[in-house]
Design a protein around this motif. Structure first.
Motif, PDB file in Angstrom:
ATOM      1  N   SER A  16      -4.748  -1.981  -4.345  1.00  0.00           N
ATOM      2  CA  SER A  16      -5.987  -1.202  -4.339  1.00  0.00           C
ATOM      3  C   SER A  16      -6.053  -0.266  -3.149  1.00  0.00           C
ATOM      4  CB  SER A  16      -7.185  -2.159  -4.325  1.00  0.00           C
ATOM      5  OG  SER A  16      -7.225  -2.941  -5.491  1.00  0.00           O
ATOM      6  N   LEU A  17      -5.610  -0.752  -1.977  1.00  0.00           N
ATOM      7  CA  LEU A  17      -5.662   0.083  -0.780  1.00  0.00           C
ATOM      8  C   LEU A  17      -4.759   1.296  -0.932  1.00  0.00           C
ATOM      9  CD1 LEU A  17      -6.721   0.408   2.112  1.00  0.00           C
ATOM     10  CD2 LEU A  17      -4.752  -0.906   2.898  1.00  0.00           C
ATOM     11  N   VAL A  28     -11.186   1.069  -3.880  1.00  0.00           N
ATOM     12  CA  VAL A  28     -11.864   0.511  -2.708  1.00  0.00           C
ATOM     13  C   VAL A  28     -12.676  -0.719  -3.131  1.00  0.00           C
ATOM     14  CG1 VAL A  28     -13.641   0.927  -0.967  1.00  0.00           C
ATOM     15  CG2 VAL A  28     -11.942   2.689  -1.454  1.00  0.00           C
ATOM     16  N   LEU A  75     -10.653  -3.829  -3.736  1.00  0.00           N
ATOM     17  CA  LEU A  75     -10.216  -4.552  -2.536  1.00  0.00           C
ATOM     18  C   LEU A  75     -11.064  -5.806  -2.341  1.00  0.00           C
ATOM     19  CD1 LEU A  75      -9.692  -1.661   0.043  1.00  0.00           C
ATOM     20  CD2 LEU A  75      -7.939  -3.239  -0.751  1.00  0.00           C
ATOM     21  N   ALA A  99      -6.295   3.621  -3.506  1.00  0.00           N
ATOM     22  CA  ALA A  99      -7.497   4.259  -2.971  1.00  0.00           C
ATOM     23  C   ALA A  99      -7.146   5.328  -1.946  1.00  0.00           C
ATOM     24  CB  ALA A  99      -8.407   3.203  -2.342  1.00  0.00           C
ATOM     25  N   LEU A 100      -6.209   5.020  -1.052  1.00  0.00           N
ATOM     26  CA  LEU A 100      -5.802   5.984  -0.039  1.00  0.00           C
ATOM     27  C   LEU A 100      -4.897   7.058  -0.627  1.00  0.00           C
ATOM     28  CD1 LEU A 100      -4.951   3.665   2.999  1.00  0.00           C
ATOM     29  CD2 LEU A 100      -6.945   5.151   2.745  1.00  0.00           C
ATOM     30  N   MET A 151      -3.943  -6.857  -2.027  1.00  0.00           N
ATOM     31  CA  MET A 151      -4.926  -5.819  -1.748  1.00  0.00           C
ATOM     32  C   MET A 151      -4.251  -4.483  -1.447  1.00  0.00           C
ATOM     33  SD  MET A 151      -7.599  -8.128   0.466  1.00  0.00           S
ATOM     34  CE  MET A 151      -8.441  -6.787   1.284  1.00  0.00           C
ATOM     35  N   GLY A 152      -2.949  -4.538  -1.108  1.00  0.00           N
ATOM     36  CA  GLY A 152      -2.220  -3.293  -0.925  1.00  0.00           C
ATOM     37  C   GLY A 152      -2.199  -2.425  -2.172  1.00  0.00           C
ATOM     38  N   ALA A 180       0.831  -1.209   0.000  1.00  0.00           N
ATOM     39  CA  ALA A 180       0.000   0.000   0.000  1.00  0.00           C
ATOM     40  C   ALA A 180       0.864   1.257   0.000  1.00  0.00           C
ATOM     41  CB  ALA A 180      -0.930  -0.005   1.210  1.00  0.00           C
TER      42      ALA A 180
END
Length: 426
Positions: free
Chosen positions: A157-158, A270, A273, A161-162, A154-155, A28
């Motif tokens: 997308s996370l 998000v 994820l 997204a963040l 998932m990092g 992420a």
């Protein structure tokens, strides 16, 4: 030659999953690093400072050079990391370099120096996904790789997204200099301690280390290498193209406000994820040879949604289909590392993934710049031309997935079984 001696345990221990969660956080952070310039090129102060205001090709080159450095390092440095450092030490070295290059970036005196630092930052991040893939194969049993691949991935997308809201917040409150300093702090204060505390190896590895060159040669012998490479190029092409131009598209083509852009830029990732975890769950329930089915479903859905974006009259319809496109794209995420873990020769998983990820990034690095050229040449329909290129990437994924489905199944458990007598001969 390295002979892995294994201490297989029933199920995955908590320590292995803590390592997966630490890897999720590190991935992420790396993706917040990557999307930084996607937001900064919307800031006139940033583009004027470096003399790239209005120059779409130069703005796209900020991402392209990052990806070029990433690809070269992933391909050529990863075998050395695999042979000498291993997962934990390799990650610690990488994170320290990320922090250094990010810290000095706002003090670059010219666009050329900034582009050089972007190349070096990309090179320092190059081995990340290979090390992550090695960790999952080392710490989880065959047939249970889908979920840890999905969770650690998932990092992506996370972080994306963040990243856009975080960088937008930093840009508004601290200026573009502050965004770079914030990223350096994330690497030093969050990334390094997580790896030091939680990334451990469950398997015991002893014996003489296999030379890096031999690992690289083993990676080149990976069955179906060309088709997996094609899928990687197409998947990364969609990612880099969409993340590089999404803020500009929402602000300049669809005329959303800065606050709306920040929220809408985060939503597609998000959503991915959840779809990424769904992809991992499906992979663990499919026979090994059917793993490419996830790619077939994901690529068709992504292509249809990206095509709809180019024709949508309503800006809200365009935003909704962008979100749905990322849901289908995210579904595909865990499939590629799982395919590498299935097909790569024993002892060369990290090098094989480094080769695939490296070449994939080198080729897909061209897409942000190509989209910039298409957007500039297309006039009023420039962004539609750019998103048509994104839809085309998914047709390549579909082609590769269909070929893998029709070909011979990976060796699978036969490979693992062949290793067992060696492991018992301690």
């Amino acid at each position: 030659m390295t002979v892995p001696k294994e201490d297989r345990r029933p199920g995955a221990p908590l320590t292995a999953w803590l390592g997966v969660l630490a890897l999720l956080a590190v991935v992420a952070i790396s993706y917040i690093d990557r999307v930084n310039v996607s937001v900064l090129i919307t800031d006139p102060a940033f583009t004027q400072h470096f003399g790239i205001a209005g120059n779409r090709a130069a703005q796209g080159a900020l991402m392209t050079l990052f990806l070029a450095g990433y690809g070269i390092a992933a391909m050529l440095i990863t075998p050395w990391y695999e042979a000498v450092f291993g997962v934990r030490r390799g990650l610690l070295v990488s994170l320290a370099c990320w922090a250094l290059f990010t810290l000095v970036s706002p003090y670059a005196g010219s666009a050329l120096l900034l582009l050089t630092l972007r190349f070096l930052l990309g090179a320092s991040e190059g081995p990340l996904f290979s090390l992550k893939t090695m960790y999952v194969k080392d710490n989880f049993a065959e047939g249970a790789w889908g979920k840890p691949n999905a969770v650690s991935s998932m990092g992506v997308s996370l972080g994306t997204a963040l990243g856009i809201p975080v960088i937008t917040f930093a840009l508004v409150h601290f200026g573009w200099h502050g965004s770079f300093l914030l990223l350096a702090a994330l690497n030093l204060v969050v990334g390094l301690p997580l790896v030091a505390l939680f990334v451990r190896s469950v398997r015991r590895r002893t014996a003489v280390r296999e030379p890096a060159l031999r690992r690289f040669a083993g990676a080149l012998r990976t069955p179906k290498l060309g088709w997996i490479l094609l899928i990687e190029v197409a998947t990364l092409g969609y990612l880099w193209g969409s993340t590089s131009w999404l803020p500009s598209y929402l602000l300049q083509a669809r005329h959303f406000s800065l606050a709306q852009m920040s929220a809408l830029s985060a939503l597609p990732f998000v959503v991915s994820l959840g779809s990424g975890f769904l992809g991992g769950w499906l992979i663990d329930r499919l026979p090994g040879r059917r793993v490419p089915l996830v790619l077939v479903i994901g690529s068709i859905g992504t292509a249809l949604c990206a095509t709809t974006v180019t024709f949508a009259d309503s800006r809200w319809l365009a935003a909704a289909t962008l979100i749905l496109a990322n849901a289908f794209w995210g579904l595909q995420g865990p499939a590629i590392p799982t395919l590498v873990q299935q097909y790569a020769p024993a002892g060369s998983v990290g090098s094989a993934y480094g080769l695939i990820n490296g070449v994939g990034n080198l080729v897909s690095a061209l897409l942000p710049t190509l989209m910039g050229v298409a957007i500039a040449a297309g006039g009023d329909h420039g962004f539609a031309a750019g998103y048509a290129l994104l839809a085309a990437t998914q047709l390549l994924t579909l082609l590769g997935a269909v070929v893998l489905l029709r070909g011979r199944a990976p060796a699978g458990k036969a490979t693992a079984a062949a290793e067992q007598p060696v492991a018992r001969s301690r």
